[in-house]
Design an enzyme around this catalytic site. Sequence first.
Site, PDB file in Angstrom:
ATOM      1  N   ILE A  29      15.164 -13.008   5.147  1.00  0.00           N
ATOM      2  CA  ILE A  29      15.165 -11.741   5.891  1.00  0.00           C
ATOM      3  C   ILE A  29      14.767 -12.004   7.353  1.00  0.00           C
ATOM      4  O   ILE A  29      14.138 -13.035   7.656  1.00  0.00           O
ATOM      5  CB  ILE A  29      14.208 -10.709   5.248  1.00  0.00           C
ATOM      6  CG1 ILE A  29      12.752 -11.214   5.254  1.00  0.00           C
ATOM      7  CG2 ILE A  29      14.639 -10.416   3.812  1.00  0.00           C
ATOM      8  CD1 ILE A  29      11.727 -10.161   4.806  1.00  0.00           C
ATOM      9  N   LYS A  73      19.058 -24.561   6.851  1.00  0.00           N
ATOM     10  CA  LYS A  73      19.859 -23.654   6.002  1.00  0.00           C
ATOM     11  C   LYS A  73      19.114 -22.340   5.766  1.00  0.00           C
ATOM     12  O   LYS A  73      19.016 -21.851   4.632  1.00  0.00           O
ATOM     13  CB  LYS A  73      20.191 -24.317   4.656  1.00  0.00           C
ATOM     14  CG  LYS A  73      20.950 -25.630   4.748  1.00  0.00           C
ATOM     15  CD  LYS A  73      22.442 -25.460   4.777  1.00  0.00           C
ATOM     16  CE  LYS A  73      23.253 -26.736   4.586  1.00  0.00           C
ATOM     17  NZ  LYS A  73      22.734 -27.985   5.082  1.00  0.00           N
ATOM     18  N   LYS A  98      20.125 -35.053  12.855  1.00  0.00           N
ATOM     19  CA  LYS A  98      19.890 -33.851  12.056  1.00  0.00           C
ATOM     20  C   LYS A  98      18.849 -34.179  10.995  1.00  0.00           C
ATOM     21  O   LYS A  98      18.947 -35.203  10.319  1.00  0.00           O
ATOM     22  CB  LYS A  98      21.200 -33.414  11.394  1.00  0.00           C
ATOM     23  CG  LYS A  98      21.095 -32.199  10.493  1.00  0.00           C
ATOM     24  CD  LYS A  98      22.459 -31.766   9.974  1.00  0.00           C
ATOM     25  CE  LYS A  98      22.900 -32.488   8.729  1.00  0.00           C
ATOM     26  NZ  LYS A  98      22.062 -32.280   7.530  1.00  0.00           N
TER      27      LYS A  98
END
Lengths: 207, 207
Positions: free
Chosen positions: A64, A60, A32
């Site tokens: 929009i 994260k 990751k």
Amino acid sequence: MESRIVASLDLTDKEKLLALSETIGKQVFAIKINWPTILSAGKSIIGELSSYSKVICDFKLADIPNTIKLIAKQIADQDPYAIICHPFVGSDSLKELVSTGIRTIGVVAMSNDGASEHLNKHWKELLSDVKGAGAYGIIAAGNNYTLLKEISSQKEHLKVFSPGVGAQGGSAAESIKNGSDYIIVGRAIYDSADPVSEIKKINSEIQ
Amino acid sequence: MESRIVASLDLTDKEKLLALSETIGKQVFAIKINWPTILSAGKSIIGELSSYSKVICDFKLADIPNTIKLIAKQIADQDPYAIICHPFVGSDSLKELVSTGIRTIGVVAMSNDGASEHLNKHWKELLSDVKGAGAYGIIAAGNNYTLLKEISSQKEHLKVFSPGVGAQGGSAAESIKNGSDYIIVGRAIYDSADPVSEIKKINSEIQ
């Protein structure tokens, strides 16, 4: 048996990151990476790391739908295994990410102390959104076993990824016992003098 | 009179972005960029754009304090004017960003439809956290005037930045009337055949 460790390699030294990934790539479920690595090494690091392991982009994302789409487009050619996003900003953004075809992991509970102030209180609604969007998995902190157990009991088909193991206090074995499918380990691996032994230790602790 | 427009330039063509920024840089309060631009052009674009205008990094940071610190460190030498983050992940992360010394703008209400499902319901708590952390400003959507007015009435010293103007339906003049200090305009500027005229039109609409 497949490893259930996700190595969270928040390194900004590209050569060190590539060398470590080559060493441990086959002994973990996935690697990751987060924005510090992208900022330092550029987005092509995703593709480079893909030759050693699956790569989860821990972005994260919390924006929009249009911005989510633009971000996903920028890394589509880098073959990411999955992307982490925040359902907290709305199911329209979550669905936009799922629609790109990249496996989507939604955050429902984080491991930092402050997460209990807002985010973690709303895990039920967030989990419901993640299920509804047809996502691949969830982030549920591995240093709060009571919460993790409750979340995992309602996960259905979703894969549960748990950070907060190691430097942040959680135990790998306890996390798995309480419902994690995969545990996310960062500093305990990349700050170790012998990361391979560290991974073997965790793998056997889990089994 | 200083412009109250923040140009949100979500371009991934670096040459086009630099040319547009040179053209409009002195006629806006700041230029805002987001991850699509960083992924495409690399972090050095922040410093390059700084020669034309203030640069706001719209990173919507929503991570644990340690990751926030690593991200801020990566761009410290690029002279960003401000960074946007999400207080919903906890006041520890918010305070970590403020402590880096970079102006911090916390999201309290977004402009996408899905924002009403979770985030926007909690604007009071989030605003309180942003005040408590000693941040510089807030993001409050400019396409929901009732909400914007209520948020702005409680802003105290914080600067209010409002997205959702233009392509997302909000009006610049109405946003300012309802409490925005700065309006964020994206597609209406960068998709315009004549961005300078578009900016002049919005500036005069506001005044």
